[in-house]
Design a protein around this motif. Sequence first.
Motif, PDB file in Angstrom:
ATOM      1  N   ASP A  52      11.053  23.368  45.502  1.00 24.45           N
ATOM      2  CA  ASP A  52      13.062  22.621  45.994  1.00 24.45           C
ATOM      3  C   ASP A  52      12.885  21.846  47.297  1.00 24.45           C
ATOM      4  N   VAL A  53      13.161  20.679  47.499  1.00 21.43           N
ATOM      5  CA  VAL A  53      12.897  20.241  48.684  1.00 21.43           C
ATOM      6  C   VAL A  53      14.013  20.474  48.746  1.00 21.43           C
ATOM      7  N   ARG A  54      15.187  20.726  48.395  1.00 23.80           N
ATOM      8  CA  ARG A  54      16.799  21.433  48.740  1.00 23.80           C
ATOM      9  C   ARG A  54      17.303  22.480  48.882  1.00 23.80           C
ATOM     10  N   GLY A  55      16.344  23.171  48.447  1.00 26.61           N
ATOM     11  CA  GLY A  55      16.284  24.975  48.042  1.00 26.61           C
ATOM     12  C   GLY A  55      16.780  25.650  49.361  1.00 26.61           C
ATOM     13  N   SER A  56      17.249  26.878  49.127  1.00 31.31           N
ATOM     14  CA  SER A  56      17.860  27.054  50.663  1.00 31.31           C
ATOM     15  C   SER A  56      16.562  28.357  51.185  1.00 31.31           C
ATOM     16  N   ASN A 115      14.696  32.228  33.192  1.00 31.23           N
ATOM     17  CA  ASN A 115      14.638  31.111  31.735  1.00 31.23           C
ATOM     18  C   ASN A 115      14.588  29.620  31.705  1.00 31.23           C
ATOM     19  N   MET A 116      15.402  29.188  33.379  1.00 28.97           N
ATOM     20  CA  MET A 116      16.180  28.294  33.968  1.00 28.97           C
ATOM     21  C   MET A 116      14.185  27.847  34.361  1.00 28.97           C
ATOM     22  N   LEU A 117      13.489  28.817  34.678  1.00 26.60           N
ATOM     23  CA  LEU A 117      11.873  28.070  35.609  1.00 26.60           C
ATOM     24  C   LEU A 117      11.220  28.030  34.531  1.00 26.60           C
ATOM     25  N   PRO A 118       9.785  26.815  35.316  1.00 28.58           N
ATOM     26  CA  PRO A 118       8.759  27.182  34.550  1.00 28.58           C
ATOM     27  C   PRO A 118       8.027  27.845  34.133  1.00 28.58           C
ATOM     28  N   ALA A 119       7.470  28.299  33.011  1.00 29.71           N
ATOM     29  CA  ALA A 119       5.975  29.971  32.678  1.00 29.71           C
ATOM     30  C   ALA A 119       5.368  30.286  33.758  1.00 29.71           C
ATOM     31  N   GLY A 120       5.639  30.874  34.209  1.00 27.57           N
ATOM     32  CA  GLY A 120       4.646  31.320  34.972  1.00 27.57           C
ATOM     33  C   GLY A 120       5.380  31.137  36.363  1.00 27.57           C
ATOM     34  N   THR A 121       6.168  30.833  36.638  1.00 33.67           N
ATOM     35  CA  THR A 121       7.024  30.994  38.037  1.00 33.67           C
ATOM     36  C   THR A 121       7.702  31.981  38.518  1.00 33.67           C
ATOM     37  N   LEU A 122       7.783  32.269  39.759  1.00 28.95           N
ATOM     38  CA  LEU A 122       8.234  33.540  39.331  1.00 28.95           C
ATOM     39  C   LEU A 122       9.770  33.592  40.681  1.00 28.95           C
ATOM     40  N   GLY A 123       9.529  32.637  41.251  1.00 33.14           N
ATOM     41  CA  GLY A 123      11.054  32.099  41.911  1.00 33.14           C
ATOM     42  C   GLY A 123      10.813  30.431  42.586  1.00 33.14           C
ATOM     43  N   ILE A 124      11.453  30.368  44.273  1.00 30.24           N
ATOM     44  CA  ILE A 124      11.215  28.919  44.995  1.00 30.24           C
ATOM     45  C   ILE A 124      10.662  29.022  45.787  1.00 30.24           C
ATOM     46  N   LEU A 125      10.628  27.284  46.417  1.00 30.90           N
ATOM     47  CA  LEU A 125      10.215  27.861  48.168  1.00 30.90           C
ATOM     48  C   LEU A 125      10.752  26.566  48.114  1.00 30.90           C
ATOM     49  N   GLY A 126      11.722  27.050  48.492  1.00 34.01           N
ATOM     50  CA  GLY A 126      12.663  25.815  49.490  1.00 34.01           C
ATOM     51  C   GLY A 126      12.579  25.579  50.808  1.00 34.01           C
ATOM     52  N   LEU A 127      13.384  23.716  50.929  1.00 32.86           N
ATOM     53  CA  LEU A 127      12.247  23.373  51.901  1.00 32.86           C
ATOM     54  C   LEU A 127      13.500  22.892  52.505  1.00 32.86           C
ATOM     55  N   GLY A 128      14.993  23.083  51.620  1.00 33.55           N
ATOM     56  CA  GLY A 128      16.483  22.510  52.360  1.00 33.55           C
ATOM     57  C   GLY A 128      16.809  23.023  54.151  1.00 33.55           C
ATOM     58  N   SER A 176      20.139  28.055  57.277  1.00 36.03           N
ATOM     59  CA  SER A 176      20.190  28.840  58.273  1.00 36.03           C
ATOM     60  C   SER A 176      18.884  29.948  57.403  1.00 36.03           C
ATOM     61  N   THR A 177      18.720  30.624  56.220  1.00 33.10           N
ATOM     62  CA  THR A 177      17.792  30.931  55.743  1.00 33.10           C
ATOM     63  C   THR A 177      16.280  30.526  55.231  1.00 33.10           C
ATOM     64  N   SER A 178      16.445  29.894  55.881  1.00 30.50           N
ATOM     65  CA  SER A 178      15.258  28.198  54.936  1.00 30.50           C
ATOM     66  C   SER A 178      14.337  29.052  55.487  1.00 30.50           C
ATOM     67  N   PHE A 179      13.086  28.653  54.832  1.00 25.57           N
ATOM     68  CA  PHE A 179      11.702  28.902  54.828  1.00 25.57           C
ATOM     69  C   PHE A 179      11.165  28.267  55.565  1.00 25.57           C
ATOM     70  N   VAL A 180      11.477  27.012  56.114  1.00 25.20           N
ATOM     71  CA  VAL A 180      11.406  26.038  56.872  1.00 25.20           C
ATOM     72  C   VAL A 180      11.859  26.279  58.418  1.00 25.20           C
ATOM     73  N   SER A 181      12.700  26.529  58.360  1.00 21.49           N
ATOM     74  CA  SER A 181      13.612  27.090  59.805  1.00 21.49           C
ATOM     75  C   SER A 181      13.057  28.292  59.959  1.00 21.49           C
ATOM     76  N   SER A 202       7.352  17.229  55.176  1.00 23.12           N
ATOM     77  CA  SER A 202       6.895  16.563  54.222  1.00 23.12           C
ATOM     78  C   SER A 202       6.012  16.854  53.349  1.00 23.12           C
ATOM     79  N   LEU A 203       6.031  15.310  51.667  1.00 23.30           N
ATOM     80  CA  LEU A 203       5.778  15.966  50.665  1.00 23.30           C
ATOM     81  C   LEU A 203       5.429  14.744  49.978  1.00 23.30           C
ATOM     82  N   CYS A 204       4.003  15.000  48.942  1.00 21.71           N
ATOM     83  CA  CYS A 204       3.353  13.895  48.760  1.00 21.71           C
ATOM     84  C   CYS A 204       2.846  14.915  47.136  1.00 21.71           C
ATOM     85  N   LEU A 205       3.357  14.011  46.154  1.00 28.36           N
ATOM     86  CA  LEU A 205       3.675  15.065  45.088  1.00 28.36           C
ATOM     87  C   LEU A 205       2.600  14.911  43.935  1.00 28.36           C
ATOM     88  N   PRO A 206       1.555  15.673  43.441  1.00 30.75           N
ATOM     89  CA  PRO A 206       0.739  14.837  42.347  1.00 30.75           C
ATOM     90  C   PRO A 206       1.311  14.246  41.014  1.00 30.75           C
TER      91      PRO A 206
END
Length: 412
Positions: free
Chosen positions: A66-70, A161-174, A177-182, A195-199
Amino acid sequence: MSRLFIFLNIIFVLIANTTSLTEHNLKPKPKPNTFVIPVFKDTRSGLYYTNVTVGKPPVVANLVVDVRGSALWFECDTVGYNSTTSTPVPCGSPGCEQTKDKCTTCQAYLKSELTFNTQIATLINDDVMLRYMSPSSAYVAPKLPVRARIACRGYFEGMMNMLPAGTLGILGLGNSSTSFVSSLVSSYKIPFKVSLCLPSKPGNNPGSVYIGGSPKRKDLTGLLVSTPLISNRETKEHGEDYNYFIDVKSIEVNGKRLSFDHDLLKNKRGHWGRTKIKNVIPYTLLEASIYKALVRAFSEKAKKRKAVYPFTDCFSYKSFGEKSLLGKETPVISLMLGEGAKWDIYGPNSLVKVNKNVVCLAFQEADEFESLFPIEIGGYQMEDNLVEFDLEASKFSFTSSLLRHNTSCSPQ
C-alpha cells in the motif's frame, strides 16, 4: 638451518597477512543505498503483495503493498512470530500513542486504505531480510538482515476479511513517523525515495518496490518525467498527511481536451480536489461527470458492447485493431499535470480484454457519497509504469508504459 627456518617463518607471516587483507578486501561491509522488495499481482483482488522474512527464528508473511499505508504490520500470532531478536520501540518515540496513565508499550494507529483508522498495533524493531543495491553497482545483492520498525498485532477477523487470501498484513510505504520507509531512511542514511514498478502478469513475474532510489536499469534511462507532489489541506487536518497527491489540471484523449467542469479538479461540490494515488484500488476512480466525458470520447472511436462486470462500459476489440492495445487505433489518455508534465495512459493501462471480442474501459465511476476526490489513480493504471515518490524534493516521477520501449516491470 636456523637462518632458513627464520626466513621461512617470515615468508609464512607475509603470506598469511596478505591473504587476510585480500579476504578482507573481497568482503567489504555492505553499504546499501537502495533496498529492493519483489511485488506480485493477485488476480482475484487486483491487489499487489510481497513476502518478507522477519526475525529469528524467521517467519515469512505475505503483505499487501500500500503506497500510502503508515507501517509494515502483520498478524504476528497467526504466523507464530516469537522472535528473539526483536526489541520494543522506546516509549516517547515518534508515532507512539500515549495511554491515559503512562506509556507501557509503544503503540501506533495503523492507517491504510484497507484498514480502519482505529486499528492499533505494538511497534517493535527487528531484522527484516531485504535485498539491496550499493552506490557503485546496479547488481542486486543477496538478502541482508536489516534492522527496521514493524508493527505487530493480534488476529482481527473483520480486518483480515478485507485482505486477499493468504496475506496477513500490509507493507505501508507512506510518509509517516511510524513508516517502515522512515525507519530505513533514518537508520541507513539513504534518500527518502520510494519507487514502485507494478507487474501486469500474475504468478512468478514480480515487479519491485525500491526504497532509497530508482533501479539502475539501462532500459529505463531517460524515461522519467516529473511533476510536484502536492499537499492537501483537508487531508492534513484529518491526520492523513501520508497520502500522495499530484495536480491534474486537465485530461485529454488523443490530444483533445475532455469537456467537464474543471473546477472539480480543485475544490467544488464537497470534493477536496487534487488527484490521489491509491494503488490498493484496482482501477482509477473518476467523479461522475469526468467518467462520462471519458466514455463519450472512447465511444466516438469504438462500437459499444454489453457491459461485463465489474466494468460499466465495454467496446468491440475489433475497433482497436484487434492486434495490440498499443496500436494507433487505441486512444491515448493524457493527464496534463503541474509544471507542464504529461502522463500518457496507453491501451494496456486503459482497457481490459475480457474475452477475444470485447475490451472494457479500465476506469470506474466514483460513488458520489463516498469519494472526496475527483480522481483516484488505481493500480491497473500504474502497471508496467515506473513511478517514484521523492519525499525530499517533493516530486513525483513516472515513465508511462514501459511496454512501448520493449521492456516491463518484470523483465526476463
